[in-house]
Design a protein around this motif. Structure first.
Motif, PDB file in Angstrom:
ATOM      1  N   PHE A 220      58.315 -17.071  54.018  1.00 26.31           N
ATOM      2  CA  PHE A 220      57.824 -18.210  54.803  1.00 26.31           C
ATOM      3  C   PHE A 220      57.211 -17.747  56.121  1.00 26.31           C
ATOM      4  O   PHE A 220      56.128 -18.199  56.507  1.00 26.31           O
ATOM      5  CB  PHE A 220      58.978 -19.176  55.061  1.00 26.31           C
ATOM      6  CG  PHE A 220      58.640 -20.299  55.997  1.00 26.31           C
ATOM      7  CD1 PHE A 220      57.861 -21.360  55.568  1.00 26.31           C
ATOM      8  CD2 PHE A 220      59.090 -20.291  57.306  1.00 26.31           C
ATOM      9  CE1 PHE A 220      57.539 -22.395  56.426  1.00 26.31           C
ATOM     10  CE2 PHE A 220      58.767 -21.316  58.176  1.00 26.31           C
ATOM     11  CZ  PHE A 220      57.987 -22.369  57.732  1.00 26.31           C
ATOM     12  N   VAL A 221      57.895 -16.832  56.812  1.00 35.81           N
ATOM     13  CA  VAL A 221      57.374 -16.331  58.087  1.00 35.81           C
ATOM     14  C   VAL A 221      56.068 -15.574  57.872  1.00 35.81           C
ATOM     15  O   VAL A 221      55.100 -15.715  58.627  1.00 35.81           O
ATOM     16  CB  VAL A 221      58.425 -15.442  58.783  1.00 35.81           C
ATOM     17  CG1 VAL A 221      57.840 -14.788  60.020  1.00 35.81           C
ATOM     18  CG2 VAL A 221      59.649 -16.264  59.157  1.00 35.81           C
ATOM     19  N   GLY A 222      56.022 -14.743  56.829  1.00 31.56           N
ATOM     20  CA  GLY A 222      54.806 -13.977  56.554  1.00 31.56           C
ATOM     21  C   GLY A 222      53.621 -14.862  56.212  1.00 31.56           C
ATOM     22  O   GLY A 222      52.509 -14.656  56.727  1.00 31.56           O
ATOM     23  N   VAL A 223      53.847 -15.858  55.357  1.00 24.98           N
ATOM     24  CA  VAL A 223      52.756 -16.767  54.989  1.00 24.98           C
ATOM     25  C   VAL A 223      52.301 -17.573  56.203  1.00 24.98           C
ATOM     26  O   VAL A 223      51.095 -17.782  56.420  1.00 24.98           O
ATOM     27  CB  VAL A 223      53.209 -17.700  53.853  1.00 24.98           C
ATOM     28  CG1 VAL A 223      52.180 -18.789  53.610  1.00 24.98           C
ATOM     29  CG2 VAL A 223      53.430 -16.901  52.573  1.00 24.98           C
TER      30      VAL A 223
ATOM     31  N   ALA B 120      52.503 -16.672  59.406  1.00 28.20           N
ATOM     32  CA  ALA B 120      51.765 -15.781  60.302  1.00 28.20           C
ATOM     33  C   ALA B 120      50.374 -15.481  59.752  1.00 28.20           C
ATOM     34  O   ALA B 120      49.382 -15.454  60.496  1.00 28.20           O
ATOM     35  CB  ALA B 120      52.544 -14.489  60.513  1.00 28.20           C
ATOM     36  N   GLY B 121      50.285 -15.232  58.450  1.00 34.59           N
ATOM     37  CA  GLY B 121      48.982 -14.965  57.852  1.00 34.59           C
ATOM     38  C   GLY B 121      48.045 -16.158  57.946  1.00 34.59           C
ATOM     39  O   GLY B 121      46.848 -15.999  58.239  1.00 34.59           O
ATOM     40  N   LEU B 122      48.574 -17.356  57.712  1.00 34.19           N
ATOM     41  CA  LEU B 122      47.742 -18.558  57.823  1.00 34.19           C
ATOM     42  C   LEU B 122      47.264 -18.767  59.253  1.00 34.19           C
ATOM     43  O   LEU B 122      46.089 -19.087  59.489  1.00 34.19           O
ATOM     44  CB  LEU B 122      48.543 -19.776  57.350  1.00 34.19           C
ATOM     45  CG  LEU B 122      47.830 -21.128  57.452  1.00 34.19           C
ATOM     46  CD1 LEU B 122      46.580 -21.142  56.586  1.00 34.19           C
ATOM     47  CD2 LEU B 122      48.765 -22.266  57.048  1.00 34.19           C
ATOM     48  N   ALA B 123      48.182 -18.576  60.230  1.00 28.11           N
ATOM     49  CA  ALA B 123      47.792 -18.734  61.631  1.00 28.11           C
ATOM     50  C   ALA B 123      46.718 -17.725  62.023  1.00 28.11           C
ATOM     51  O   ALA B 123      45.751 -18.056  62.729  1.00 28.11           O
ATOM     52  CB  ALA B 123      49.019 -18.582  62.536  1.00 28.11           C
TER      53      ALA B 123
END
Length: 234
Positions: free
Chosen positions: A40-43, A45-48
């Motif tokens: 969840f954190v990785g997705v 951060a990637g989206l942001a």
């Protein structure tokens, strides 16, 4: 729930599995829960990063710098670009001092925006809202109906709560034998403000609890829909 394509079915199953992974935390901290949180954190951060790159960096930074048709506008565009490059120097311990200018600029602008927003967007409107509650003209015009004594009393309580909450954060004290002591009136106002603050925190906590409960109900409803749809498929 009707699955239009195989991609819809796959996305629903992935959401179901990840939700079960999150609920596994009820049994204690475990690997699948940590995997879900990291995902969840990785997705996020990637989206942001992707949104910032597409909506901010490319149209407002790179493209203006590459346009040399207007020298003055190019200079104003190059300054943020230069500050951004200097900020990347923070990645290197040897060159980290070069990024101090960009860091100071960010902190200064952020602090100014925060203080200005707090004063103009919170403090002044709060004072105006508190003072407008005591509208004697409305009470005199209609002393018995919705704008009458009951509404006026509620407004007095709202103003009292606002003032008492502010008094609670007054930390001035006079030296006394054996320590320090606040003024008696300030102390009484602070105790009243503490009650209002406690009630406010209770209301906020109940709101958070209701939001979490609504999310739980939504997930349970999602489970029931998936199970019902899969059952109909068989």
């Amino acid at each position: 729930m009707v699955f239009q394509t195989d991609a819809d079915l796959l996305g629903t199953l992935v959401g179901l599995v990840l939700t079960l992974f999150v609920f596994s935390y009820l049994l204690g901290d475990n690997a699948v829960f940590r995997f879900t949180i990291h995902l969840f954190v990785g997705v996020s951060a990637g989206l942001a990063a992707a949104v910032a790159l597409r909506n901010v960096v490319v149209p407002h930074l790179l493209l203006p710098v590459m346009d040399f048709s207007e020298p003055l506008e190019w200079l104003w565009s190059f300054l943020p670009f230069l500050l951004g490059l200097l900020l990347l120097a923070k990645l290197s311990p040897r060159l980290s001092r070069l990024g101090n200018v960009s860091t100071a600029f960010i902190v200064g602008v952020g602090a100014a925006a925060a203080v200005g927003g707090a004063v103009l967007g919170t403090l002044f409107p709060q004072v105006a809202a508190a003072t407008s509650l005591l509208d004697l003209n409305a009470y005199l015009a209609d002393p018995f109906l919705s704008t009458g004594f009951g509404a006026f009393f509620n407004r007095v309580i709202a103003v009292l709560g606002t003032v008492a909450a502010l008094v609670y954060f007054h930390f001035g004290a006079r030296p006394r034998p054996g320590g320090y002591e606040r003024n008696r009136l300030i102390e009484i106002g602070a105790q009243i403000g503490q009650v209002f603050i406690a009630v406010t925190f209770g209301v906020l906590f109940s709101g958070v609890f209701m939001a979490a409960l609504a999310a739980l109900v939504n997930r349970v409803h999602f489970f029931s829909q998936v199970i019902e749809t899969v059952g109909q498929g068989f």
